[in-house]
Scaffold this active site. Structure first.
Site, PDB file in Angstrom:
ATOM      1  N   GLU A 248       0.841  -1.196   0.000  1.00  0.00           N
ATOM      2  CA  GLU A 248       0.000   0.000   0.000  1.00  0.00           C
ATOM      3  C   GLU A 248       0.885   1.258   0.000  1.00  0.00           C
ATOM      4  O   GLU A 248       0.801   2.079  -0.899  1.00  0.00           O
ATOM      5  CB  GLU A 248      -0.937  -0.006   1.215  1.00  0.00           C
ATOM      6  CG  GLU A 248      -1.925   1.161   1.176  1.00  0.00           C
ATOM      7  CD  GLU A 248      -3.046   1.055   2.189  1.00  0.00           C
ATOM      8  OE1 GLU A 248      -3.250  -0.034   2.756  1.00  0.00           O
ATOM      9  OE2 GLU A 248      -3.731   2.063   2.432  1.00  0.00           O
ATOM     10  N   ARG A 326      -8.054   2.104  13.662  1.00  0.00           N
ATOM     11  CA  ARG A 326      -8.891   0.927  13.415  1.00  0.00           C
ATOM     12  C   ARG A 326      -8.792  -0.081  14.560  1.00  0.00           C
ATOM     13  O   ARG A 326      -9.760  -0.788  14.853  1.00  0.00           O
ATOM     14  CB  ARG A 326      -8.553   0.283  12.065  1.00  0.00           C
ATOM     15  CG  ARG A 326      -9.563  -0.758  11.607  1.00  0.00           C
ATOM     16  CD  ARG A 326      -9.356  -1.188  10.164  1.00  0.00           C
ATOM     17  NE  ARG A 326      -9.993  -0.316   9.201  1.00  0.00           N
ATOM     18  CZ  ARG A 326     -11.246  -0.486   8.737  1.00  0.00           C
ATOM     19  NH1 ARG A 326     -11.983  -1.507   9.131  1.00  0.00           N
ATOM     20  NH2 ARG A 326     -11.753   0.362   7.871  1.00  0.00           N
ATOM     21  N   ARG A 358      -3.657  -6.650   5.837  1.00  0.00           N
ATOM     22  CA  ARG A 358      -5.017  -7.217   5.898  1.00  0.00           C
ATOM     23  C   ARG A 358      -5.627  -7.160   7.311  1.00  0.00           C
ATOM     24  O   ARG A 358      -5.186  -7.876   8.212  1.00  0.00           O
ATOM     25  CB  ARG A 358      -4.941  -8.660   5.441  1.00  0.00           C
ATOM     26  CG  ARG A 358      -6.242  -9.262   4.970  1.00  0.00           C
ATOM     27  CD  ARG A 358      -5.982 -10.667   4.471  1.00  0.00           C
ATOM     28  NE  ARG A 358      -7.048 -11.141   3.587  1.00  0.00           N
ATOM     29  CZ  ARG A 358      -6.966 -12.246   2.872  1.00  0.00           C
ATOM     30  NH1 ARG A 358      -5.884 -12.989   2.901  1.00  0.00           N
ATOM     31  NH2 ARG A 358      -7.968 -12.614   2.102  1.00  0.00           N
ATOM     32  N   PHE A 360      -5.623  -4.291   9.032  1.00  0.00           N
ATOM     33  CA  PHE A 360      -5.214  -2.901   9.245  1.00  0.00           C
ATOM     34  C   PHE A 360      -5.457  -2.422  10.674  1.00  0.00           C
ATOM     35  O   PHE A 360      -6.074  -1.396  10.918  1.00  0.00           O
ATOM     36  CB  PHE A 360      -6.013  -2.031   8.243  1.00  0.00           C
ATOM     37  CG  PHE A 360      -5.401  -0.696   7.928  1.00  0.00           C
ATOM     38  CD1 PHE A 360      -4.258  -0.592   7.167  1.00  0.00           C
ATOM     39  CD2 PHE A 360      -5.995   0.482   8.379  1.00  0.00           C
ATOM     40  CE1 PHE A 360      -3.713   0.650   6.848  1.00  0.00           C
ATOM     41  CE2 PHE A 360      -5.453   1.731   8.074  1.00  0.00           C
ATOM     42  CZ  PHE A 360      -4.311   1.811   7.301  1.00  0.00           C
ATOM     43  N   THR A 458     -11.510   4.636   7.104  1.00  0.00           N
ATOM     44  CA  THR A 458     -11.928   5.545   8.183  1.00  0.00           C
ATOM     45  C   THR A 458     -11.635   6.992   7.814  1.00  0.00           C
ATOM     46  O   THR A 458     -12.256   7.897   8.356  1.00  0.00           O
ATOM     47  CB  THR A 458     -11.244   5.176   9.511  1.00  0.00           C
ATOM     48  OG1 THR A 458      -9.829   5.178   9.314  1.00  0.00           O
ATOM     49  CG2 THR A 458     -11.695   3.811   9.989  1.00  0.00           C
ATOM     50  N   GLU A 729     -10.705  -8.380   3.985  1.00  0.00           N
ATOM     51  CA  GLU A 729     -10.079  -8.463   5.300  1.00  0.00           C
ATOM     52  C   GLU A 729     -10.844  -9.285   6.349  1.00  0.00           C
ATOM     53  O   GLU A 729     -10.225  -9.990   7.142  1.00  0.00           O
ATOM     54  CB  GLU A 729      -9.867  -7.046   5.856  1.00  0.00           C
ATOM     55  CG  GLU A 729      -8.818  -6.252   5.114  1.00  0.00           C
ATOM     56  CD  GLU A 729      -8.915  -4.758   5.425  1.00  0.00           C
ATOM     57  OE1 GLU A 729      -9.944  -4.135   5.101  1.00  0.00           O
ATOM     58  OE2 GLU A 729      -7.967  -4.225   6.011  1.00  0.00           O
TER      59      GLU A 729
END
Lengths: 787, 509
Positions: A248, A326, A358, A360, A458, A729
């Site tokens: 990412e 998260r 995955r 996160f 988010t 995920e």
């Protein structure tokens, strides 16, 4: 669980490859024949240079002197680059500017990039990179998150979510437990390591092939590093050989280095990391230390709870802010926490900067609450499943999260009940108790754990996507969108959406590489959002063209637009029927535009980062799993005997692909919690940096008895693409049941008298340590306070 | 350098010759340490085969080598890791890659079709390796069980699928009709007798082979592949600094990871005398060049107790390349064969020039990666005593992962009882010291004592005198101590019939 009529066409004959069909992955035939081109397989331009990176040998040091003369003098070497050779910005950090491409003088982890060397061959470059003479002035490193908390060493400020009065609730609660948990990180271990190839174009422009989940960010970072602008850079990625979050933000470093070499030398340049370098240099899942206090009643109902998280973020912020947010958002998992305080420290350590993986951050939050619920059950001598159910969110009450989102789609009660029955939970539990009473050394354990996972980035602004769709005069379609393909089947699913929308067979649709010049400013393919966002965007692009065709057909055939219907490769206009291709041809000659973009943004979501409240998630995905294990209490070795999974994919766009995500996510989660151990020595060196030392699950780790079901008739309440749900995920966290089954088996080693202390990953060593510690503890109860 | 052959006089004339698919490839002036993977990907741009780790642990680079079988009529196939296989070792063999399995008309092989139909690829990067491992299974075993599948795939990592669809593909691949008979018959036929195409390949391979030493020179680098033991002995004695290359499963990493230059390589894989296995009244005699996979069935025939140990020994591609002699001569403290072989009283035959000597295996290891081998000397045979009645043997391996992991601890035990009394006992461990090592203090504590719980517990404590293990990424020193003791206890339990102790692996099957 409401069922809805199938959206889209009412045709009785479905198009080939429409939504809901279990199509093979679009590249499946290429995967099995060796024909799928990954970045390293793309034909290399003439005079390609291979680049190796010189890295730090110490976790925290000043670079006193960096002598690169021996590197430059090595056979085959063409160029050597350091911080001073960067014409633009020396940073590839995605959020903060704290990730230098080449260290400007301070190194903060073992493996940090200091310089790059370009040579005619891969081996020559690697050999040369080892010849640098670097004098370090060693500084004291901080190597673990607890030490970082003590020293107040953070990459970002500590955050708190609080609802109700947890202190007061803890004081008033009948029972009270507290403890400290440790859970390890995890390497993504994508099979294809990081790689980028930069190809200079005219006038200083650059084409970059990158194995990345986020081509747009690569475009921006490369532009900044080269002193260029976004319009000068094109980034392309057809597929990745796995990513899992590891591609990412991390690929930017390698893309920037390849582009810098290409810019300086005028030759194409490739950076391909050796596996060891990849594991040493790039970020992983955050490991955590979690302190908790919980107060509860006789049934195990949580009355007050406090968590204090210390996450190893490593030397820079990277994506750690959102990851840890998260974690906080998933500290409830499936449970209503009325009085709760969650404190999250984002610890700066002199280790590699941890990143997306995955889940996160979600898995770590869920690990913590599941551990606590299990502790409560063992303290009260109740079945952990009963305590779980007692604490489940309600459907009409007890349904507001600590961040003030009302849960409107809770299906866990029915889902868990269904799994409990189909998985023979109660019967097996009593069988196991009987077995354990009679078995001296082998102990079995069982656990059922639920998953509730919030779907959306988010950071609200990221929940947008674009697509580009061309229809050619032969009736075939070129499809492009901002998502990337890392194996998850996104391209297949989005094509199915377009096939369904245009009512044409899927083999008329060409799936094309992610390309920043086709769809701009795309978010990373992350947060499980790929098909939700890009499916909608592509659908809207197709719908725009379809509407134009409809309007044209109405006019051409002199019927009302309502009387034009697209159905299985044909278009009916009143009593007349033409093939899709014929209509496209007619439209072309009538000068109708056959190309469109599509744009989608997720509705309903809003969220105030300052107060940690709002509706960060459009909806939730649910699932549950049961694991049964057997443990050898002499060695700590164990096997997973049977796993039952029931998972909610909404109305699946492609059940075969979704099943693959559920199973693959589960096994990956199992690896995180069992055999995958990241081990640093006291010099800050990661010693588990290759598959010889870092053990992900292999085929034989898959339980012989593996029963996986997708929840049927589970259309998403929200209007997602064909009422499907995100699936990337959430299944990873189903594997928490394996950890708790192991804990249950360890508890059996001391006749369930007390709760074992088991940390993750539960390696055979950790399991044996837990067994021995538990037996040594005898019958002593955990610390108990009455309020 | 010995000069007994015209071609050896001028190494430039010599070429590495092998079949790629059905075509003869002849290579001269190649770097002897160039890997098969580099050759495929960089020289041929044949990119289906992938690099995942460059150390033989992930299987993305798996290819299949074919050689004539004992009959000379059919082919024997082995999956190997191309990332650590040096190119010259292909001499006289056929190399097959994922591309080889696709027929000229594009028809996929049953293995490929099964994987496709079972949705067994996601990112697809590991898939070519799985194709080749399954292809080797398909050709060698027409009715694989789940266990056979697990074993066949133990060297292939997939991070996406969780393996279930791959297992399904392995179960269903046999049900696909073979593709065209005319094209690539040698790849498409499952099990059974050799087809015409296979006989053609065999004939070509036999023609490729000759009895002379393959001798290559590339710049400063030299490579020798002798065919007989006398030439080997002469070469090793004349080049005492040469690196002896057997399976290359460790030497390959010196090159791929440490980037070492190896100026002189002497390859033992073509030395016929090292490939033999014989048995007499007292001894199983295994040539040092016999691969682990070929040696294990002979060993298990006499010592079925070691089945689980050898299931856990590396992975099929490593066992297909690595040799028992290499595992022993390498001198790693964590090699898995040595503790068991030490407790069996194994002796090594060593050769230096024309001289042969024998040495007990437990006198072979002197210090960390230091053996009793003299310069110019090498291991020729491993002589393993046959089972004696009344003797119980076991060896247990402990690692984080069941398959294809390196031992944290590997314990081996051999006891002979006289009634309830210990007449003879041998105990050896890997992973507890700098070498595989006997537990002499522990043995002494048991010798002539009753084989009971009390004496075993006392002997377990003595292991702390025998070993001072280190802690590292595989295990802490505490765990190594603890589990080392428990393995002795487990051995006691299993041999005294006092308990329900069992292997979790067997239990979970």
């Amino acid at each position: 669980m409401n069922t809805r009529a199938k959206t889209g066409t009412q045709s009785s004959v479905p198009v080939q490859g429409g939504v809901g069909q279990a199509l093979a992955h679009d590249s499946g035939h290429l995967h099995v024949s060796g024909g799928a081109l990954y970045t390293d397989d793309i034909p290399e331009p003439r005079n390609l240079l291979h680049v190796a990176i010189g890295t730090s040998a110490h976790p925290h040091a000043k670079l006193k002197k960096v002598d690169l003369a021996p590197v430059l003098a090595a056979p085959g070497v063409v160029a050597v680059l350091g911080a001073e050779d960067i014409p633009g910005e020396n940073n590839f950090g995605p959020v903060l500017a704290d990730d230098p491409i080449f260290s400007p003088g301070l190194v903060q982890y073992v493996g940090q990039s200091i310089f790059a060397v370009a040579a005619h061959s891969y081996t020559e470059a690697r050999r040369a990179a080892r010849l640098a003479k670097i004098d370090y002035e060693l500084l004291e490193p901080i190597l673990d998150p607890e030490e970082a908390v003590r020293r107040q060493s953070f990459v970002l400020p500590t955050e708190t979510i609080s609802r109700g009065d947890s202190r007061k609730a803890l004081r008033k609660a009948l029972h009270h437990l507290q403890g400290k948990l440790k859970l390890g990180g995890q390497d993504q271990f994508y099979l294809e390591g990081h790689i980028a190839m930069a190809v200079p174009r005219e006038d200083g422009d650059m084409l970059v092939y990158s194995s990345t989940q986020h081509p747009g960010e690569i475009q921006h970072k490369v532009a900044h590093a080269l002193g260029k602008t976004s319009k000068d850079i094109v980034v392309e990625c057809r597929r990745m050989g796995g990513a899992f979050g590891g591609k990412e933000s991390q690929p930017a470093l390698f893309a920037c280095i390849a582009a810098l070499v290409a810019q300086q030398t005028g030759c194409a340049a490739k950076v391909r990391l050796d596996r060891d370098d990849d594991m040493i240099m790039t970020g992983k899942r955050h490991d955590f230390v979690v302190g908790y206090e919980v107060g509860f009643d006789d049934e195990g109902r949580i009355q007050g709870i406090e968590f204090e998280y210390a996450a190893r973020c490593g030397m820079s912020a990277d994506l750690s802010g959102a990851v840890n947010d998260r974690t906080m958002f998933h500290s409830d998992n499936a449970y209503f926490l009325e009085n709760v305080t969650i404190v999250s420290h984002r610890c700066k350590t002199h280790t590699v900067s941890n990143t997306a993986f995955r889940g996160f951050g979600g898995p770590q939050g869920m690990y913590a609450i599941e551990y606590v619920v299990d502790e409560i059950a063992r303290y009260l001598k109740l079945d952990p499943l009963a305590v779980r159910k007692t604490n489940f969110y309600g459907t009409d009450d007890r349904n507001v999260t600590p961040y003030e989102q009302t849960i409107e789609d809770n299906i866990l009660h029915e889902l868990v009940a269904q799994l409990e029955a189909s998985g023979d939970y109660a019967e097996r539990r009593s069988d196991i108790a009987e077995f354990n009473a009679a078995s001296r050394f082998l102990k079995r354990g069982i656990a059922l754990t639920p998953v509730k996972f919030g779907i959306s980035f988010t950071a609200t602004h990221l929940n947008q996507a674009g697509a580009l769709l061309h229809v050619y005069t032969d009736g075939t379609v070129h499809l492009n969108h901002g998502g990337t393909e890392m194996g998850q089947g996104l391209f297949t699913k989005v094509s199915q959406v377009v096939a369904e929308e245009l009512q044409i067979d899927i083999d008329r649709i060409k799936i094309t590489a992610s390309d920043t010049s086709k769809v701009p400013n795309a978010s990373a393919t992350a947060a499980s959002s790929g098909s939700d966002l890009n499916g909608k965007a592509a659908q809207l692009a197709a719908r725009t063209v379809k509407d134009r065709l409809r309007e044209f057909a109405a006019e051409h055939f002199a019927v009302s637009a309502d009387a034009v219907e697209f159905r299985n490769n044909r278009v009916q206009a009143g009593k007349q029927t033409v093939s899709f291709t014929e209509l496209v041809n007619l439209a072309f000659f009538a000068r109708v535009s056959l190309s469109s973009t599509g744009f989608y943004r997720t509705p309903k979501i809003h969220y105030d980062r300052k107060t940690f409240s709002g509706r960060p998630f459009y909806y939730y995905a649910y699932g549950a799993a049961i694991a049964e294990v057997v443990v050898d209490t002499l060695t700590g070795e164990y096997r997973v005997i049977r796993v039952d999974i029931l998972h909610d994919c909404g109305k699946s766009l492609n059940p075969a692909i979704d099943l693959g995500q559920v199973e693959g996510g589960f096994v990956q989660g199992m690896g995180w919690l069992t055999g995958e151990e990241l081990w640093w020595n006291d010099k800050g060196e990661l010693k588990t940096h290759a598959p010889s030392t870092y053990k992900i699950p292999v085929c034989s780790d898959l339980p012989v008895d593996f029963r996986v079901q997708l929840l049927e008739s589970a259309a998403n309440r929200e209007e997602t693409i064909h009422r499907s749900k995100a699936v990337g995920e959430p299944p990873l966290m189903l594997a928490l049941c394996v950890f708790h089954a192991l804990k249950d088996a360890v508890a059996a080693a001391a006749d369930y008298r007390a709760s074992p202390h088991l940390d993750a990953p539960a390696t055979p060593e950790a399991v044996l340590r837990a067994v021995d510690e538990l037996r040594a503890r005898g019958t002593a109860q955990p610390e108990r306070q009455t309020g | 350098m010995p000069v007994t052959d015209k071609r050896r006089a001028d190494p430039q004339l010599q070429a590495v010759r092998f079949l790629l698919d059905g075509e003869i490839v002849s290579l001269t002036d190649i770097d002897p340490t160039r890997t098969v993977l580099q050759y495929l990907r960089e020289d041929l741009r044949r990119t289906g085969t992938k690099e995942g780790c460059a150390e033989g642990d992930c299987g993305a680079c798996t290819v299949v080598l074919a050689e004539p079988d004992q009959s000379g009529q059919g082919l024997r196939l082995r999956a190997i890791n191309s990332c650590i296989q040096f190119l010259p070792t292909l001499h006289g063999k056929q190399l097959l890659t994922v591309e080889s399995l696709v027929a000229a008309d594009g028809t996929l092989h049953p293995v490929q079709r099964a994987l496709l139909d079972c949705h067994a690829s996601q990112c697809g990067f590991c898939t070519p390796g799985f194709v080749m491992s399954l292809f080797a299974l398909y050709k060698s075993q027409p009715d694989a069980t789940r266990r056979d599948i697990d074993v066949a795939l133990a060297g292939n990592l997939c991070r996406c699928t969780g393996y279930r669809p791959i297992v399904d593909a392995a179960n269903t691949m046999y049900s696909y009709a073979a593709a065209s008979e005319t094209d690539g018959d040698w790849t498409h036929r499952a099990g059974g007798s050799a087809g015409d195409q296979e006989r053609v390949i065999c004939r070509k391979l036999v023609e490729l082979a000759d009895d002379s030493t393959l001798s290559l020179t590339s710049g400063d680098k030299r490579y020798f592949a002798p065919r007989d033991i006398n030439t080997l002995a002469e070469l090793v004695e004349n080049h005492p600094d040469a690196c002896i290359l057997a399976g290359g499963t460790d030497v390959g990493l010196w090159v791929s990871k440490q980037l070492r230059e190896l100026p002189t390589l002497i390859y033992t894989g073509d030395v016929a005398d090292l490939q033999t296995v014989t048995t007499d009244d007292a001894c199983l005699d295994i040539g040092a060049g016999v691969t682990i996979n070929d040696a294990v069935p002979h060993l298990l025939e006499h010592y079925p107790e070691y089945e689980e140990l050898f299931l856990r020994f590396a992975s099929p591609p490593i066992r297909n390349a690595g040799t028992l002699g290499g595992n022993i001569a390498n001198g790693s403290p964590i090699g898995d064969s040595m503790p068991a072989l030490i407790t069996l009283g194994t002796r090594l035959e060593l050769r230096k020039g024309k001289t042969t000597r024998e040495l007990p295996l437990d006198e072979f290891y002197l210090a960390y990666q230091e053996t009793a081998l003299q310069p110019g000397e090498f291991v020729t045979r491993i002589k393993i005593p046959l089972p004696e009645s009344g003797r119980e043997v076991r060896s247990y391996k402990i690692s984080k992962r069941f398959d294809q992991d390196i031992s944290a601890v590997c314990g081996a035990f051999s006891v002979e009882l006289d009634g309830s009394r210990v007449r003879d006992i041998r105990i050896a461990y890997g992973g507890l010291a700098a070498t595989p090592k006997r537990a002499l203090e522990c043995e002494q504590a048991l010798l002539a004592h009753d084989w009971n719980e009390a004496s075993v517990q006392a002997a377990m404590a003595m292991l702390d005198r025998d070993y001072a293990p280190i802690g590292d990424m595989r295990a802490s020193d505490e765990y190594r101590r603890k589990v080392g003791k428990n393995l002795l206890y487990k051995f006691y339990l299993e041999t005294s019939g006092t308990s329900d102790v069992a292997s979790v692996y067997e239990y979970a099957r």
